[in-house]
Design an enzyme around this catalytic site. Structure first.
Site, PDB file in Angstrom:
ATOM      1  CE  LYS A  32      -3.500  -2.618  -0.200  1.00 34.25           C
ATOM      2  NZ  LYS A  32      -4.462  -3.096   0.762  1.00 34.25           N
TER       3      LYS A  32
HETATM    4  C1  LIG Z   1      -5.544  -3.966   1.266  1.00 36.26           C
HETATM    5  C2  LIG Z   1      -6.981  -3.653   1.202  1.00 36.26           C
HETATM    6  C3  LIG Z   1      -7.847  -3.868   2.286  1.00 36.26           C
HETATM    7  C4  LIG Z   1      -7.443  -4.604   3.533  1.00 36.26           C
HETATM    8  O1  LIG Z   1      -6.357  -4.090   4.186  1.00 36.26           O
HETATM    9  P1  LIG Z   1      -5.446  -5.043   5.118  1.00 36.26           P
HETATM   10  O2  LIG Z   1      -4.529  -4.057   5.789  1.00 36.26           O
HETATM   11  O3  LIG Z   1      -4.729  -5.984   4.227  1.00 36.26           O
HETATM   12  O4  LIG Z   1      -6.340  -5.715   6.086  1.00 36.26           O
HETATM   13  C5  LIG Z   1      -9.158  -3.437   2.154  1.00 36.26           C
HETATM   14  N1  LIG Z   1      -9.614  -2.867   1.038  1.00 36.26           N
HETATM   15  C6  LIG Z   1      -8.826  -2.683  -0.032  1.00 36.26           C
HETATM   16  C7  LIG Z   1      -9.391  -2.025  -1.243  1.00 36.26           C
HETATM   17  C8  LIG Z   1      -7.489  -3.072   0.015  1.00 36.26           C
HETATM   18  O5  LIG Z   1      -6.713  -2.898  -1.066  1.00 36.26           O
END
Ligand SMILES: *Cc1c(COP(=O)(O)O)cnc(C)c1O
Length: 390
Positions: A188
């Protein structure tokens, strides 16, 4: 096909960790608090600065952030929540955790974000909230979504997992809807290993998020029903242990110092892809709305299946053979067996389903080099060139 296959695997996304990050983490490891210490508050302050929101709550991951936001929004059994099928399953799962029912509204075929007209079509008297997902980092049409929410008295929880640092009509993501959730998974925009956060401008939601993060327990003297002594605390609701550690928050603070640079790199590389694929027959570039500034979490190339012979799988496998870590974001959530068992049928969102057949996420992350980008462009063009209908 490309004359030379690169030796190392190029993933679609990867973290950037430098000595500053490492030093920040080591400092916490040598300090008194490994968790629930002062660095969590520092990280939350920084998130407030980045987003412009009045409150920020750090959580253990982005899924916990979505769960907490759905809880704070009061989602419960019998409630319907409208969201996009073109997302990671966690977005819809959070609604299920609260006993609610995810209702999928189809996407716009050009931006791939949830279509406000489709949201309207899915509203019933059970609808309580909308969870727009800023897919790939490009903000959704928030003016339209907020207008619908106001008209039908719905809450808006934005899934901003891709969109930290993105903006919509000059407003930062995290400061528009009732709540916005973020993820700090290594792929991310910034990472804390695992991590997440919710931002909001609403004090009531903020307090609910705090309670939910830590078992539903409060020690706040103003909130306690009784005063039995200085040791006393109360569990007032059923919460979870969704806390982030100070170790993670230290990494997060250090990463946020680099967010602008990360975004700059992502935008630079996305432009290289966009320029390269401008006149490339067989592929369709992701359309950007003029009044949005994407965080470019993903570069999603769409194959024009009318113009090329094989299906996506052939192109995808060819790229993998060339050591390019392409991916597909996403399988429509309701295609998953768990959702099929709940009764969701294929055919629900035709635009999302059509898109799913055609997309490939190309590598895009700040740490990659311009040479990496050029290698991907060259391979994509050569492979597409072989399979184009003539
Ligand atoms: C990565 C992601 C999540 C979940 O996040 P985590 O930190 O992996 O639990 C939720 N929504 C979207 C669109 C994502 O890309």
């Amino acid at each position: 096909m490309c004359d030379k296959v690169r030796e190392d695997f190029l993933p679609y996304g990867r973290q950037w960790i430098d000595d500053e990050d490492i030093a920040a983490v080591v400092e916490v490891l040598k300090s008194d608090y490994l968790t629930t210490g002062p660095v969590i508050a520092q990280f939350e302050e920084k998130l407030k600065e980045v987003t412009g929101a009045q409150y920020a709550v750090a959580l253990s991951n982005g899924t916990a952030a979505l769960h907490a936001a759905c809880f704070a929004a009061g989602i419960k059994e019998g409630d319907e929540v409208i969201t996009s099928p073109m997302t990671f399953a966690a977005t819809a799962n959070a609604v299920l955790y609260c006993g609610g029912k995810p209702v999928f509204a189809d996407i716009c075929p050009d931006t791939y974000n949830i279509n406000p007209e489709e949201i309207k079509r899915k509203i019933t008297d059970k609808t309580k909230a909308i969870i727009p997902v800023h897919y790939t980092g490009q903000p959704c049409d928030m003016d339209e979504i907020m207008k619908i929410a106001e008209e039908y008295n719905l809450l808006v929880i934005e899934d901003g997992a891709h969109a930290l640092g993105a903006s919509y009509k000059g407003k930062m993501i995290g400061n528009i809807g009732d709540m916005t959730t973020f993820s700090f998974h290594p792929v991310k925009p910034v990472t804390t290993g695992e991590g997440g956060a919710v931002t909001t401008n609403n004090k009531d939601f903020y307090e609910k998020l705090l309670l939910f993060r830590s078992h539903g327990i409060t020690r706040d003297a103003d909130k306690l029903l009784k005063d039995e002594g200085t040791w006393y605390y109360e569990q007032q609701i059923l919460g979870y242990n969704y806390r982030m550690t100070d170790i993670q928050a230290a990494l997060g603070c250090s990463q946020l110092n680099k967010l602008d640079y990360f975004l700059e790199k992502r935008r630079e590389y996305a432009k290289l892809y966009n320029d390269a694929f401008k006149d490339c027959e067989g592929v369709i570039r992701p359309r950007q709305l003029p009044d949005t500034l994407s965080g470019w979490h993903l570069y999603v190339l769409q194959l024009d299946l009318d113009k090329i012979r094989p299906d996506r799988r052939v192109i995808f496998d060819e790229l993998r053979i060339h050591n390019i870590g392409v991916n597909v974001h996403y399988i429509p959530v309701y295609y998953h067996p768990y959702y099929q068992k709940l009764g969701y049928q294929r055919g629900l969102c035709p635009e999302a389903e059509k898109l799913y057949e055609r997309i490939i996420s190309l590598p895009l992350f700040p740490k990659m080099t311009k040479e990496d980008i050029m290698y991907v462009i060259k391979c994509v063009k050569e492979i597409i060139g072989v399979y184009i209908k003539r």
